[in-house]
Motif scaffolding. Sequence first.
Motif, mmCIF file in Angstrom:
data_model
loop_
_atom_site.group_PDB
_atom_site.id
_atom_site.type_symbol
_atom_site.label_atom_id
_atom_site.label_comp_id
_atom_site.label_asym_id
_atom_site.label_seq_id
_atom_site.Cartn_x
_atom_site.Cartn_y
_atom_site.Cartn_z
ATOM 1 N N GLN A 1 0.912 -0.740 0.083
ATOM 2 C CA GLN A 1 0.034 -0.070 0.013
ATOM 3 C C GLN A 1 0.662 1.143 0.520
ATOM 4 O O GLN A 1 1.671 1.433 0.428
ATOM 5 C CB GLN A 1 -0.946 -0.147 1.149
ATOM 6 C CG GLN A 1 -2.057 1.250 1.403
ATOM 7 C CD GLN A 1 -2.684 0.902 0.431
ATOM 8 O OE1 GLN A 1 -3.492 -0.037 -0.364
ATOM 9 N NE2 GLN A 1 -4.476 1.589 0.020
ATOM 10 N N GLN B 1 1.696 5.261 0.370
ATOM 11 C CA GLN B 1 1.056 6.315 1.459
ATOM 12 C C GLN B 1 1.866 7.808 0.841
ATOM 13 O O GLN B 1 2.856 7.292 1.460
ATOM 14 C CB GLN B 1 0.835 6.009 2.746
ATOM 15 C CG GLN B 1 -0.238 4.516 3.079
ATOM 16 C CD GLN B 1 -0.435 4.702 4.457
ATOM 17 O OE1 GLN B 1 0.589 4.698 5.407
ATOM 18 N NE2 GLN B 1 -1.551 4.923 4.894
ATOM 19 N N VAL C 1 2.279 11.813 2.555
ATOM 20 C CA VAL C 1 2.176 12.798 3.703
ATOM 21 C C VAL C 1 2.332 13.971 3.665
ATOM 22 O O VAL C 1 3.860 13.885 3.282
ATOM 23 C CB VAL C 1 2.628 11.318 5.683
ATOM 24 C CG1 VAL C 1 2.494 12.791 5.996
ATOM 25 C CG2 VAL C 1 1.670 10.876 4.764
ATOM 26 N N GLY D 1 5.729 2.789 1.072
ATOM 27 C CA GLY D 1 4.963 1.590 0.700
ATOM 28 C C GLY D 1 5.684 1.197 -0.628
ATOM 29 O O GLY D 1 5.721 0.206 -0.840
ATOM 30 N N TYR E 1 -1.796 7.845 -6.753
ATOM 31 C CA TYR E 1 -1.423 7.721 -4.925
ATOM 32 C C TYR E 1 -1.824 9.323 -5.455
ATOM 33 O O TYR E 1 -0.878 10.389 -5.902
ATOM 34 C CB TYR E 1 -0.215 6.673 -5.321
ATOM 35 C CG TYR E 1 -0.120 6.081 -5.408
ATOM 36 C CD1 TYR E 1 0.656 5.667 -5.976
ATOM 37 C CD2 TYR E 1 -0.545 4.331 -4.871
ATOM 38 C CE1 TYR E 1 0.980 3.889 -6.677
ATOM 39 C CE2 TYR E 1 -0.996 2.971 -5.439
ATOM 40 C CZ TYR E 1 -0.205 3.496 -5.585
ATOM 41 O OH TYR E 1 -0.085 1.674 -6.682
ATOM 42 N N GLY F 1 -1.933 12.689 -1.972
ATOM 43 C CA GLY F 1 -2.435 12.609 0.047
ATOM 44 C C GLY F 1 -2.904 12.842 0.008
ATOM 45 O O GLY F 1 -3.953 13.340 -0.536
ATOM 46 N N GLN F 2 -3.058 13.729 1.840
ATOM 47 C CA GLN F 2 -4.076 13.773 1.753
ATOM 48 C C GLN F 2 -4.637 15.729 2.072
ATOM 49 O O GLN F 2 -5.629 16.235 2.006
ATOM 50 C CB GLN F 2 -4.070 14.390 3.345
ATOM 51 C CG GLN F 2 -3.633 14.531 4.136
ATOM 52 C CD GLN F 2 -2.436 13.817 4.439
ATOM 53 O OE1 GLN F 2 -2.106 13.858 3.780
ATOM 54 N NE2 GLN F 2 -1.706 15.740 5.095
#
Length: 126
Positions: A1, A3, A5, A26, A115, A117-118
């Motif tokens: 997975q 990720q 950030v 990941g 992919y 980020g937030q």
Amino acid sequence: QVQLVESGGGLVQAGGSLRLSCTVSGRTFSTYTMAWFRQAPGKEREFVAAINWNGGSTYYTDSVKGRFTISRDNAKNTGYLQMNSLKAEDTAIYYCAADYRQPWRTATATNTYAYWGQGTQVTVSS
């Protein structure tokens, strides 16, 4: 997975600077194209800058050329966006994105990247 950030957003006065970071985990970061996008309230997400897997190629949207610099440190699995001479119109949520499967010519498109980020808020006061 995989990720992503982001960090480094905040409130800054016009003319100031911020540096955003994006740490990827990941998968082998050094194989990824990485990009930054931003989205202001009521507007679509737009491309800001991209960097290829080894940092040898970069690309910027016209509105940030000469003010923003994208870079990466593959040893740290981290990408950066140095933002100088910030303007009120730079206010937005900034997102980092990464993918390893798409050609460089598609680097400005949101659908290139699997992919994300937030997001981190950048607010520039005038």
